[in-house]
Design a protein around this motif. Structure first.
Motif, short mmCIF file in Angstrom:
data_model
loop_
_atom_site.label_atom_id
_atom_site.label_comp_id
_atom_site.label_asym_id
_atom_site.label_seq_id
_atom_site.Cartn_x
_atom_site.Cartn_y
_atom_site.Cartn_z
N ILE A 1 14.32 1.55 -0.93
CA ILE A 1 15.12 2.34 -1.81
C ILE A 1 14.55 3.00 -2.92
CG2 ILE A 1 17.26 2.26 -3.27
CD1 ILE A 1 18.20 0.40 -0.96
N GLN A 2 13.53 1.97 -3.73
CA GLN A 2 12.77 2.51 -4.73
C GLN A 2 11.85 3.58 -4.48
OE1 GLN A 2 12.84 1.61 -7.79
NE2 GLN A 2 10.67 2.39 -8.48
N ARG A 3 11.07 3.50 -3.30
CA ARG A 3 10.27 4.51 -2.66
C ARG A 3 10.95 5.83 -2.52
NH1 ARG A 3 6.03 5.00 1.44
NH2 ARG A 3 6.52 3.32 2.80
N ASP A 4 12.13 5.73 -1.78
CA ASP A 4 12.85 7.17 -1.71
C ASP A 4 13.06 7.68 -3.15
OD1 ASP A 4 13.39 6.54 0.86
OD2 ASP A 4 15.36 6.07 0.73
N LYS A 5 13.46 6.78 -4.06
CA LYS A 5 13.79 7.25 -5.39
C LYS A 5 12.70 7.89 -6.14
CE LYS A 5 15.65 5.19 -9.83
NZ LYS A 5 16.41 6.32 -10.43
N GLN A 6 11.57 7.34 -5.82
CA GLN A 6 10.23 7.81 -6.74
C GLN A 6 9.83 9.21 -5.87
OE1 GLN A 6 8.09 3.39 -7.53
NE2 GLN A 6 7.02 4.92 -6.27
N ASP A 7 9.83 9.11 -4.40
CA ASP A 7 9.51 10.32 -3.93
C ASP A 7 10.70 11.46 -4.15
OD1 ASP A 7 7.42 8.76 -2.90
OD2 ASP A 7 8.17 8.46 -0.83
N CYS A 8 11.53 11.29 -4.26
CA CYS A 8 12.45 12.05 -4.65
C CYS A 8 12.67 12.84 -5.89
CB CYS A 8 13.98 11.98 -4.17
SG CYS A 8 14.09 11.60 -2.31
N GLU A 9 12.27 12.00 -6.87
CA GLU A 9 12.38 12.34 -8.24
C GLU A 9 11.29 12.91 -8.88
OE1 GLU A 9 14.61 9.05 -10.08
OE2 GLU A 9 16.42 9.66 -9.18
N ARG A 10 10.19 12.76 -8.25
CA ARG A 10 8.73 13.10 -9.03
C ARG A 10 8.99 14.62 -8.94
NH1 ARG A 10 5.80 11.84 -3.65
NH2 ARG A 10 6.24 13.89 -2.81
N THR A 11 8.35 15.07 -10.43
CA THR A 11 8.45 16.66 -10.75
C THR A 11 7.68 17.41 -9.79
OG1 THR A 11 7.62 15.50 -12.64
CG2 THR A 11 8.61 17.58 -12.92
N ALA B 1 0.73 -1.22 0.10
CA ALA B 1 -0.12 -0.09 -0.12
C ALA B 1 0.60 1.32 -0.03
CB ALA B 1 -0.94 0.14 1.06
N GLY B 2 2.03 1.02 0.56
CA GLY B 2 2.98 2.32 0.62
C GLY B 2 3.35 2.78 -0.60
N MET B 3 3.87 1.62 -1.60
CA MET B 3 4.24 1.76 -3.03
C MET B 3 3.36 2.15 -3.73
SD MET B 3 7.50 0.92 -3.38
CE MET B 3 7.83 0.70 -4.83
N LEU B 4 1.94 1.68 -3.58
CA LEU B 4 0.90 2.31 -4.39
C LEU B 4 0.72 3.62 -4.14
CD1 LEU B 4 -2.06 -0.38 -3.96
CD2 LEU B 4 -0.76 0.39 -6.02
N ALA B 5 0.64 4.10 -2.75
CA ALA B 5 0.55 5.64 -2.45
C ALA B 5 1.77 6.44 -3.05
CB ALA B 5 0.86 5.51 -0.87
N SER B 6 3.00 5.85 -2.98
CA SER B 6 4.14 6.44 -3.99
C SER B 6 3.84 6.73 -5.08
CB SER B 6 5.31 5.70 -3.53
OG SER B 6 6.52 6.45 -4.28
N GLN B 7 3.18 5.73 -5.87
CA GLN B 7 3.04 5.98 -7.34
C GLN B 7 1.89 7.07 -7.50
OE1 GLN B 7 2.07 1.89 -8.71
NE2 GLN B 7 4.08 1.23 -8.07
N VAL B 8 0.69 7.11 -6.95
CA VAL B 8 -0.13 8.12 -6.88
C VAL B 8 0.16 9.15 -6.59
CG1 VAL B 8 -2.29 6.19 -7.07
CG2 VAL B 8 -1.73 7.56 -4.86
N SER B 9 1.08 9.32 -5.63
CA SER B 9 1.56 10.63 -5.18
C SER B 9 1.92 11.41 -6.07
CB SER B 9 2.31 10.72 -3.74
OG SER B 9 3.70 10.16 -3.96
N ALA B 10 2.79 10.90 -7.21
CA ALA B 10 3.33 11.67 -8.37
C ALA B 10 2.40 12.43 -9.14
CB ALA B 10 4.47 10.84 -9.01
N LEU B 11 1.13 11.74 -9.02
CA LEU B 11 0.17 12.68 -10.09
C LEU B 11 -0.21 13.95 -9.64
CD1 LEU B 11 -1.88 9.09 -10.45
CD2 LEU B 11 -0.39 10.22 -11.96
N PRO B 12 -0.24 14.96 -10.37
CA PRO B 12 -0.37 16.34 -9.98
C PRO B 12 -2.03 16.64 -9.41
CG PRO B 12 0.86 16.53 -11.95
CD PRO B 12 0.57 15.03 -11.84
#
Ligand code: DC
Length: 234
Positions: free
Chosen positions: A187-197, A104-115
């Motif tokens: 590590i993957q979640r850090d990357k996603q959270d730090c690199e989103r626009t 659920a944390g990974m899913l949250a990270s994915q949707v959190s990149a959506l404006p």
């Protein structure tokens, strides 16, 4: 910062940082000590991720996503037992346990990149905090949600240390954990959270950095309270 300037700022404490650094426990302790309300912004992203998955929403389908966001009614309630995560209701249905898994944390990270998701949840969080008296925890609470917060903290620790803590937490809840897989996820979640626009994870310029590696949650909370009470300089 001078006391007078502080007075003009919003009575909000922000605690940001990567996953597993102990933010939730510390935020709850600081909120309890100040008599403030704890605002778990990550729980809100988890709700959206959970609901998108359950409804089978294609995240590239803007119309479907916007329909889902329009119908979203999220309520955060204090836990039944001290020290537990906040209770989460989605349109009246309790989904507290379902949103807390690493998946659920990974899913949250994915949707959190959506404006569209960020715009909706940021507005809700600002509404919840407009009267002040809250401790907001997340990734962008000091940079985007409450840039005028009186006290900002950034809680960090190396991924291996954060993984060790998360493993202990999940095992304490009786869940089985694959440590290697969890570290890779962190590590993957850090990357996603730090690199989103939009609103990436970063430390606000006026935040106080605390490395939680060798500190208990109690010690971190004490450090924060010392800063808040003006006993320590930022
Ligand atoms: O804090 P958490 O692990 O419950 O957060 C889950 C995810 O939600 C996190 O990987 C990124 C996202 N999130 C965010 O983008 N902004 C926030 N303020 C809080 C969480």
């Amino acid at each position: 910062m001078m006391g007078e300037q502080r007075e003009k700022k919003l009575k909000v404490v922000t605690i940001d940082g990567p996953s597993g650094g102990g933010k939730s426990t510390v935020s709850r302790k600081v909120a309890a000590a100040l008599g403030y309300t704890y605002l778990d912004t990550g729980a809100m992203y988890r709700v959206v991720g959970f609901q998108c998955k359950r409804a089978g929403i294609d995240l590239t389908d803007a119309a479907a996503l916007s329909g889902l966001l329009e119908q979203l009614e999220i309520r955060l309630l204090p836990p039944l037992h001290e020290g537990d995560d906040v209770r989460v209701l989605l349109n009246g249905e309790e989904i507290s346990a379902a949103i807390r898994s690493p998946e659920a944390g990974m899913l949250a990270s994915q949707v959190s990149a959506l404006p569209a998701v960020r715009a909706k949840l940021t507005a809700l969080q600002q509404e919840m905090g407009q009267a002040g008296g809250i401790v907001a925890e997340g990734r962008d609470t000091g940079t985007v949600v409450f840039p005028d917060a009186a006290w900002k903290f950034y809680l960090d620790a190396p991924p291996e240390e954060r993984c060790r803590r998360r493993v202990a937490q999940l095992r304490a809840k009786g869940q089985q954990v694959n440590e290697q897989a969890l570290l890779a996820q962190i590590i993957q979640r850090d990357k996603q959270d730090c690199e989103r626009t939009v609103a990436p994870l970063r430390m606000a310029e006026d935040a106080v950095l605390i490395d939680s590696s060798n500190l208990s949650a109690e010690e971190v909370a004490e450090k924060m309270l010392a800063v808040i009470q003006g006993l320590e300089h930022c």
